[in-house]
Design a protein around this motif. Sequence first.
Motif, PDB file in Angstrom:
ATOM      1  N   GLN D  27       0.349  -1.265   0.166  1.00 48.66           N
ATOM      2  CA  GLN D  27       0.474  -0.227   0.069  1.00 48.66           C
ATOM      3  C   GLN D  27       0.780   1.545   0.112  1.00 48.66           C
ATOM      4  N   THR D  28       1.204   2.510  -1.177  1.00 47.64           N
ATOM      5  CA  THR D  28       1.113   3.409  -1.421  1.00 47.64           C
ATOM      6  C   THR D  28       0.733   4.844  -1.342  1.00 47.64           C
ATOM      7  N   PRO D  29       1.528   6.155  -1.428  1.00 45.00           N
ATOM      8  CA  PRO D  29       0.127   6.922  -1.366  1.00 45.00           C
ATOM      9  C   PRO D  29       0.023   6.763  -2.882  1.00 45.00           C
ATOM     10  N   GLY D  30      -0.685   7.445  -3.544  1.00 43.04           N
ATOM     11  CA  GLY D  30      -0.809   8.180  -4.830  1.00 43.04           C
ATOM     12  C   GLY D  30       0.204   9.186  -4.766  1.00 43.04           C
ATOM     13  N   TYR D  31      -0.385   9.309  -6.688  1.00 44.71           N
ATOM     14  CA  TYR D  31       0.191  10.264  -7.242  1.00 44.71           C
ATOM     15  C   TYR D  31       1.782  10.680  -7.569  1.00 44.71           C
ATOM     16  N   MET D  33       3.791  10.143  -5.007  1.00 40.69           N
ATOM     17  CA  MET D  33       4.025  11.050  -3.864  1.00 40.69           C
ATOM     18  C   MET D  33       4.565   9.802  -3.050  1.00 40.69           C
ATOM     19  N   MET D 235      -1.218  12.698 -14.486  1.00 44.39           N
ATOM     20  CA  MET D 235      -0.783  11.899 -12.876  1.00 44.39           C
ATOM     21  C   MET D 235      -1.532  11.003 -12.672  1.00 44.39           C
ATOM     22  N   ALA D 237      -2.806   7.478 -11.064  1.00 47.00           N
ATOM     23  CA  ALA D 237      -3.364   7.569  -9.672  1.00 47.00           C
ATOM     24  C   ALA D 237      -2.404   6.812  -8.980  1.00 47.00           C
ATOM     25  N   LYS D 238      -2.505   5.302  -9.212  1.00 45.07           N
ATOM     26  CA  LYS D 238      -0.763   4.738  -8.973  1.00 45.07           C
ATOM     27  C   LYS D 238       0.859   4.607  -9.271  1.00 45.07           C
ATOM     28  N   ARG D 240       3.204   5.080  -8.469  1.00 45.04           N
ATOM     29  CA  ARG D 240       4.913   4.638  -8.027  1.00 45.04           C
ATOM     30  C   ARG D 240       4.827   3.224  -8.627  1.00 45.04           C
ATOM     31  N   LEU D 241       3.850   3.048 -10.270  1.00 49.82           N
ATOM     32  CA  LEU D 241       4.366   2.092 -11.372  1.00 49.82           C
ATOM     33  C   LEU D 241       5.296   2.800 -11.698  1.00 49.82           C
TER      34      LEU D 241
END
Lengths: 343, 343, 343, 343
Positions: D27-31, D33, D235, D237-238, D240-241
């Motif tokens: 689980q990570t923050p989106g966008y 960050m 931007m 959402a995920k 981190r990809l």
Amino acid sequence: MLRFECDYSEGCIKKIQDALCRTNLDQTPGYGMDEHCERARAIIRGLCKRDDAEVQFLVGGTQANMTLIAAALRPHQGVVSADTGHVNVHESGAIEATGHKVLPLPAKDGKITAAQIGQALHSHFSDTHAEHTVQPGLVYLSQPTENGTVYSAEELRAISKVCREYGVYLYIDGARLGYAMAACPEITFGLMAEVADAFYIGGTKVGALFGEAMVLLHPALKKDFRYILKQRGGMLAKGRLLGIQFECLLEDDTYLSIARHAVSLAQRIRQAGLDKGWRLYTDSPTNQQFFVVPNAQLAVLSRKYSYDVWEKLPGEQTAIRFCTSWATPLGQVDELVGDIRSL
Amino acid sequence: MLRFECDYSEGCIKKIQDALCRTNLDQTPGYGMDEHCERARAIIRGLCKRDDAEVQFLVGGTQANMTLIAAALRPHQGVVSADTGHVNVHESGAIEATGHKVLPLPAKDGKITAAQIGQALHSHFSDTHAEHTVQPGLVYLSQPTENGTVYSAEELRAISKVCREYGVYLYIDGARLGYAMAACPEITFGLMAEVADAFYIGGTKVGALFGEAMVLLHPALKKDFRYILKQRGGMLAKGRLLGIQFECLLEDDTYLSIARHAVSLAQRIRQAGLDKGWRLYTDSPTNQQFFVVPNAQLAVLSRKYSYDVWEKLPGEQTAIRFCTSWATPLGQVDELVGDIRSL
Amino acid sequence: MLRFECDYSEGCIKKIQDALCRTNLDQTPGYGMDEHCERARAIIRGLCKRDDAEVQFLVGGTQANMTLIAAALRPHQGVVSADTGHVNVHESGAIEATGHKVLPLPAKDGKITAAQIGQALHSHFSDTHAEHTVQPGLVYLSQPTENGTVYSAEELRAISKVCREYGVYLYIDGARLGYAMAACPEITFGLMAEVADAFYIGGTKVGALFGEAMVLLHPALKKDFRYILKQRGGMLAKGRLLGIQFECLLEDDTYLSIARHAVSLAQRIRQAGLDKGWRLYTDSPTNQQFFVVPNAQLAVLSRKYSYDVWEKLPGEQTAIRFCTSWATPLGQVDELVGDIRSL
Amino acid sequence: MLRFECDYSEGCIKKIQDALCRTNLDQTPGYGMDEHCERARAIIRGLCKRDDAEVQFLVGGTQANMTLIAAALRPHQGVVSADTGHVNVHESGAIEATGHKVLPLPAKDGKITAAQIGQALHSHFSDTHAEHTVQPGLVYLSQPTENGTVYSAEELRAISKVCREYGVYLYIDGARLGYAMAACPEITFGLMAEVADAFYIGGTKVGALFGEAMVLLHPALKKDFRYILKQRGGMLAKGRLLGIQFECLLEDDTYLSIARHAVSLAQRIRQAGLDKGWRLYTDSPTNQQFFVVPNAQLAVLSRKYSYDVWEKLPGEQTAIRFCTSWATPLGQVDELVGDIRSL
């Protein structure tokens, strides 16, 4: 039909007509690079007491607003405006067509306050998710407002202060600026130049055939403004037509004195309405007067007079607007006042 | 300085000046809904022999072009134009500011051909990767062109045919239309209305103070055009000023007759240049004359005359443009012709 | 930190991960022209019971909204939306950047009604000054809304009816469509295709790594949509990544079944909040749960859980949002529920 | 069909696939960050030797170009580009849709020179009528170009110098940057950061599933870039990809080493073509190879291989492109080379 529906039913003041005729066959360079425009610019800089002001002329108000806003903002920025502001409601999406959102604040009698603006700016610039929303980049005021009201010097200075704190431009739409100046002596060109980063002096509604004088005060707004003027279709080939008109309006007290005529007539209509028992829809000291009138009385008036329907109200009443202008004949107002009294 | 640099150095024809003065204090509705505009529209429909034409008035040419193009195209569509076309080179990116690419074709003397256009349209619409490129949505012509040349009736009909085959609009910029009509009798309002989906009749450069009459022929272009006119800042508050001017220009043979004056004077300058041995930069039958002139001779001429520098050329020569207009005094041309001969 | 702040904290369902790995070195054509995309399109047409539907895939929601709206509207048209709608508040002006105004209506729990929409459309299309304002061209709904609420079939049919009466498009943002379908069985793909002119099936928040499937139903929206998809940066080079994901999500009951998981967990959080005495900020049957929580309790929860702060309220309270998703572990919800009860 | 038509026919390198699977349920923050993005940013700053660089990730190239250009330019400014540049020909008008004209210069093998650019900038900024034309605000280069050619360090430094003299941004599209670096050792991340105000490191075509890393060097381009990223739909959402993929590509020599594979295979195809007597359409040291091939031979090849048709030529010949990539199997190239030789 006697027309009170707006302040652009007639042509221009005699002095402008004469000047246009007199110079008609002169040969001048195009695009506002002629000596009339230069002289009008010098007059305006003098009136504003700002030697550094850049002045460019445009044909109309929507054009002025969209050109200035396009020049001022980066793509992610928007325009803070009263929800009743002209850019929000009556320009067919001209601002959005330049790519920018209008961020409306609820207005009272056409005005928004420094506190409201400060709250909106604080709310955005303190939001950790701000980049998902539109950044306020410019505050738009109308002076006088679309409802005929006038921002006081104190209100303008407070709004200017909050804009500068947040690094947001303050731009003032002066389509009817003369009428605010005629109604409130503290409203001067100098005050406008002090508080605003840009404003325009309206000609179309105050004595000219057409034309608005954009006064650019912030250095970033001056840079390359004429490119954007051209790009948005606002660079008049025979630019001198604008220069000549603003020379005539501003070289002596003309602008103010013709505006006073309109305001004084408007106050007579106001009194007649009040005497008749009409409620003021907004309390306007300028050339626009707004009343709540029983529909039955309107049915009588509309046979002879045109006015602007502002809002249909419950209880068989309508909010309407009467406008006077520099051109309104005294006799026409006498007639209207008489007819109101005898309704 | 005697000015030959453009065809908008003066004001307007006397007839328009008189009409504006005469109607100055009349009260009319705004935004082009007055009886002068209605009458001018009726005259234009008659001249075009098209009862179904919609006519709207704008203040200037860039405004006319960007408004029509914004109204006509979907976002992925572009404008096919001569590379020398006004929309491609002299509007500060006004078309791109509405979101649309200009797709330039190499022009010869300002003109492009039906074959070129057909090839460009075929190339796009037969391309399996077309959706990665801009779809041609409208062909833009200037009549006469920026180089003073005129499309013949045959050329226009051929271009119109290829546009209709591909379902692409044909729009014609008639900023100087009168001068094409004066030079080539087969160019008529009726012909323009026959070949184009929209075109405008230029007033600014042909006798008016300002103003262009957009003639909309294709039903899809008429729909909601006035919204977009307002949105792009082109809806003049005192719209009657445009109606009055086009009434004056078009109600009798005025438009054509004042254009003939300019063309006839231009031909005298042309003859003087040819006699002097100057090469024609383009071969123009209209009011603009383009010559290749030795810089040494220009140095002499430029003390007394203004002209437009078109292109610096090798060998100490410059391509220049002389313009005449409806307003050019005969004596001024006599003087120029005399001075050319005695260089 | 256990994350309940949004429904895009994790990657994708196992089935998609496997399919991506399995096909990784296959060679396919680009830009969504591969067989996976074609198969996903066929599945969607089947689910919607609309053989004529065109399906295009995009990477994210803002991209989907701005591309569809740019494709749908002429320049003078705007988007009617709930004031809480994503396009109005959380896309950084993406819609305005395509040139179009968002016309907000006051929402109740994220929803607007057919009556409100009908009133707004009537008001514009019956206004004699309409051309000075933005013409509604499209109604935007979110299903479920940003507040977790769901439009019923009856509400959707009523809104669709009023849109068709006025010739205005109905477009539905289905970023979380699966969660509405899981919560309310009457919400089906078929219903969406029946009422809307276009809608998208959200993948990013419902099991995919990323991706949204736009379903185009109105013929005018299909035409040339892929040009605009490319123009707005939404045409993925390796388009098959989107096709593969939607095959996995939609080829059997997967989409609905993973959404049911999220909704069922959300209802457990809802019950825990209600039992705790928290007020529901909005009453949501879907995977987003909104509560009004005393700040003192939040201080405790925030040590271990992330949630979204929705609105600061008076009285030392805050409206917050908990989200579950297809990926939320049961144990994580158990832990949260336990901690809420023991606050 | 063995595919040589482009360099995005496959998915991603094994290392990325593994990392995506491994982190899938984190689980990570989106966008963007999250910590993966932060780590990828740090790696890129190190490779560029620029601690002050801001790095943002986007999904694709057209999106990257339009977002950067929208962020960089004022409305009256345009993009100087090779006429063959991707922004000029293959983005469906994405740049114009942000309001900006592309100002094409004639390219030789995809490249433009410092002298050409200097001439174009001088010509504009010394023009007294400049404000009627589009002001160059940014120079766009592709490295390598769309024709497979590479700007040398000397050429880049010369172009950078002229841009800085005129205060115009230099932006470099590195969709295939790895292949230029593999072909020409003097092309490094450090060099790119030295000469450019912004550039992007292409992932989509060099080993990633998708993704481009925009490196912002000029302070004015960094300011508020993420707003515009969001506004243009870029931007993720995920986010981190994207971070995970660039960690994998850049944390060791991976990016360069996978690019070398492609370049080395491309050189084998090049030799086969030369041996066959095919004319090089452009002389490319990178992974794209362009030949002029007799149509009769193409008819044979096309039964088994896909390639890109670049231009139909006279004399029954066609210019075609073969692409290799990080994923191209050696055996596939062996097969192609054998088949070319035996034509």
